[in-house]
Scaffold this active site. Sequence first.
Site, mmCIF file in Angstrom:
data_model
loop_
_atom_site.group_PDB
_atom_site.id
_atom_site.type_symbol
_atom_site.label_atom_id
_atom_site.label_comp_id
_atom_site.label_asym_id
_atom_site.label_seq_id
_atom_site.Cartn_x
_atom_site.Cartn_y
_atom_site.Cartn_z
ATOM 1 N N ARG A 276 31.211 23.037 47.545
ATOM 2 C CA ARG A 276 29.846 23.312 47.101
ATOM 3 C C ARG A 276 28.978 22.074 47.280
ATOM 4 O O ARG A 276 29.467 20.955 47.228
ATOM 5 C CB ARG A 276 29.812 23.725 45.625
ATOM 6 C CG ARG A 276 30.535 25.020 45.301
ATOM 7 C CD ARG A 276 30.353 25.392 43.837
ATOM 8 N NE ARG A 276 31.195 26.514 43.456
ATOM 9 C CZ ARG A 276 31.214 27.035 42.239
ATOM 10 N NH1 ARG A 276 30.434 26.547 41.278
ATOM 11 N NH2 ARG A 276 31.998 28.055 41.961
ATOM 12 N N SER B 98 28.660 30.553 43.624
ATOM 13 C CA SER B 98 28.802 31.242 42.342
ATOM 14 C C SER B 98 27.503 31.179 41.538
ATOM 15 O O SER B 98 26.460 31.573 42.022
ATOM 16 C CB SER B 98 29.990 30.676 41.558
ATOM 17 O OG SER B 98 30.291 31.464 40.431
ATOM 18 N N LYS C 108 34.210 29.342 50.300
ATOM 19 C CA LYS C 108 35.597 29.335 49.822
ATOM 20 C C LYS C 108 36.463 30.264 50.662
ATOM 21 O O LYS C 108 35.989 31.252 51.229
ATOM 22 C CB LYS C 108 35.668 29.702 48.348
ATOM 23 C CG LYS C 108 35.232 31.107 47.969
ATOM 24 C CD LYS C 108 35.377 31.314 46.458
ATOM 25 C CE LYS C 108 35.046 32.739 46.057
ATOM 26 N NZ LYS C 108 35.232 32.973 44.597
ATOM 27 N N ASP D 259 26.895 36.973 37.790
ATOM 28 C CA ASP D 259 26.356 35.823 38.503
ATOM 29 C C ASP D 259 26.148 36.188 39.972
ATOM 30 O O ASP D 259 26.278 37.356 40.353
ATOM 31 C CB ASP D 259 27.265 34.610 38.333
ATOM 32 C CG ASP D 259 28.653 34.828 38.904
ATOM 33 O OD1 ASP D 259 29.048 35.998 39.100
ATOM 34 O OD2 ASP D 259 29.366 33.838 39.152
ATOM 35 N N ARG E 86 31.686 36.713 37.669
ATOM 36 C CA ARG E 86 31.592 36.481 36.228
ATOM 37 C C ARG E 86 30.814 37.614 35.570
ATOM 38 O O ARG E 86 30.041 38.310 36.216
ATOM 39 C CB ARG E 86 30.891 35.147 35.936
ATOM 40 C CG ARG E 86 31.632 33.932 36.446
ATOM 41 C CD ARG E 86 30.984 32.668 35.946
ATOM 42 N NE ARG E 86 31.625 31.478 36.486
ATOM 43 C CZ ARG E 86 31.592 30.283 35.915
ATOM 44 N NH1 ARG E 86 30.927 30.105 34.781
ATOM 45 N NH2 ARG E 86 32.183 29.247 36.462
ATOM 46 N N GLU F 207 39.698 33.731 32.204
ATOM 47 C CA GLU F 207 39.262 32.363 31.961
ATOM 48 C C GLU F 207 38.150 32.348 30.912
ATOM 49 O O GLU F 207 37.354 33.290 30.828
ATOM 50 C CB GLU F 207 38.714 31.738 33.246
ATOM 51 C CG GLU F 207 39.728 31.582 34.353
ATOM 52 C CD GLU F 207 39.139 30.803 35.514
ATOM 53 O OE1 GLU F 207 39.647 29.726 35.819
ATOM 54 O OE2 GLU F 207 38.151 31.283 36.117
ATOM 55 N N GLU F 208 38.063 31.269 30.175
ATOM 56 C CA GLU F 208 37.058 31.135 29.125
ATOM 57 C C GLU F 208 35.641 31.112 29.677
ATOM 58 O O GLU F 208 34.674 31.321 28.948
ATOM 59 C CB GLU F 208 37.327 29.865 28.318
ATOM 60 C CG GLU F 208 36.723 28.583 28.851
ATOM 61 C CD GLU F 208 37.221 28.168 30.229
ATOM 62 O OE1 GLU F 208 36.496 27.458 30.937
ATOM 63 O OE2 GLU F 208 38.356 28.551 30.607
ATOM 64 N N SER F 209 35.503 30.891 30.986
ATOM 65 C CA SER F 209 34.180 30.821 31.621
ATOM 66 C C SER F 209 33.694 32.194 32.077
ATOM 67 O O SER F 209 32.885 32.291 33.001
ATOM 68 C CB SER F 209 34.218 29.850 32.803
ATOM 69 O OG SER F 209 35.221 30.233 33.737
#
Length: 539
Positions: free
Chosen positions: A46, A146, A156, A297, A302, A384-386
């Site tokens: 990125r 993202s 990616k 997103d 996400r 994932e927590e994100s």
Amino acid sequence: MTDRAGTPAEASDLIDPEAVSAAYYDLVPDVSNPEQKVVFGTSGHRGSSLDSAFNETHIAAITQAIVEYRAGQGITGPLFIGRDTHTLSGPAERTAVEVLVGNGVHVLADSEGGYVPTPALSHAILVYNADPAHEDKADGIVVTPSHNPPRDGGFKYNPPHGGPADSEATSWIANRANEIIAAGNVDVVRADGSPGRHDFLRGYVGDLINIIDIDAIKKAGVRIGADPLGGASVEYWGAIRDVYGLDLTVTNPGVDPTWRFMTLDWDGKIRMDPSSASAMASVVHRKDEFDVLTGNDADADRHGIVTPDGGLMNPNHYLAVAIDYLYTHRPQWREDAAIGKTLVSSSIIDKVAESHGRRLWEVPVGFKWFVPGLVDGSVAFGGEESAGASFLRKDGTVWTTDKDGILLALLASEIIAVTGKTPSQLYTELVERFGDPVYQRVDAAATKDQKARLGKLSGDDITATELAGDPIIAKLSEAPGNGAAVGGLKVVTEKAWFAARPSGTEDVYKIYAESFEGPEHLTRVQDEAKRIVDAALGA
């Protein structure tokens, strides 16, 4: 946090898309400068063209390196490619296609020339590779940074397992790309030509019936609002509505490379993060219009879940609810299928796992760690927590091996339809059973040397025996689930924990902490965590 967080973007906050695009072609990186090298983080390379960190030179070299990598791995099938809505994604996709065509790779882009969410590309790879008629194997490239700001680009690689490439693959690709750039890109082979076409949208949307209880959602008449936040899911939500006849409104169907319709994130930047209350302020404002309102997103990996009674849910809270629901409503899943979580996700997930008699599979940060378990069905859910997660189809087979924000957003509607309760209400019930954890992430200053040492710390380097008045029961530098290095450490007591990891982009380290004893106890945990880490680093 800036006092402008959550307020509408102004003209001065917006990028000049033409300048960003021009810089992509005009600026040539110097890879002797670390800020301009190819570097693969947890989600690819990125950077911004304006900083000479994401330019045509980079993308041509990275794509050539991917061509050489896949040849070395014996990958001879098609390469699926897709892009999100960032300004730099279009030029980068065109560059990549030229290199792929020049090297004789059978590249497949979207049949309508449209945007491709990350989960749709992962899904396409897996469906192709599961077909016994295909003796070769497919892989893919997703052009996306993202949720990053509009000035950024991202790139990616997803190998044949459909998920993010592992560190061995990304290190090889990055090193080879930097070699190519240093030599003036003379090894890059390019040619004009058009890619083949693949209908990502039709394949993904048509298959949702095999993973989500669409009939329950339709029968219950759940009123759904979906905001793509100007991202790649924009056409997908409309298609889901039309194909399945749902009461679904795409609340913001606009795509604008400046993202002028966004509210500013915590630091005053435009960032399409559906887990951020500041970035989602305009979405949350409409919460009373729907039974559930969701956000994604830019590449839709996400999710953000907004309920009328609870507003924007904390990602950890929703993961806990999703896990609790799924492991009681998917009877065809293997009885020994584990629950996957990252090391810095909430411990209420541990308690949910224990209540279901399920093995908890705790891994380092990065969705790539869940890939093997999702592929063979030994892990039915990875999160994932994100605000990124995926899970298995109803029959226990793999769906995606990358995060799927569309899927997790649609699951919220199924939960409402089947239980008659919102995810926020169900989380309140979990709290009544297991306690009410308080979770927060903060940053602490660190030099590059200190960050490097933190990434290599061992649990044995921690001399403290107590944390916030309680005995320390674990000092982890390797994840319990797979033994992989966490790139930092985690310290655990019966009532709380903290984890410390170096930032990949700033001179700070991140402290994740959680307490089941309330906000004051959490503050004490955070303060002591910093002292413990600084002592180990000799700061």
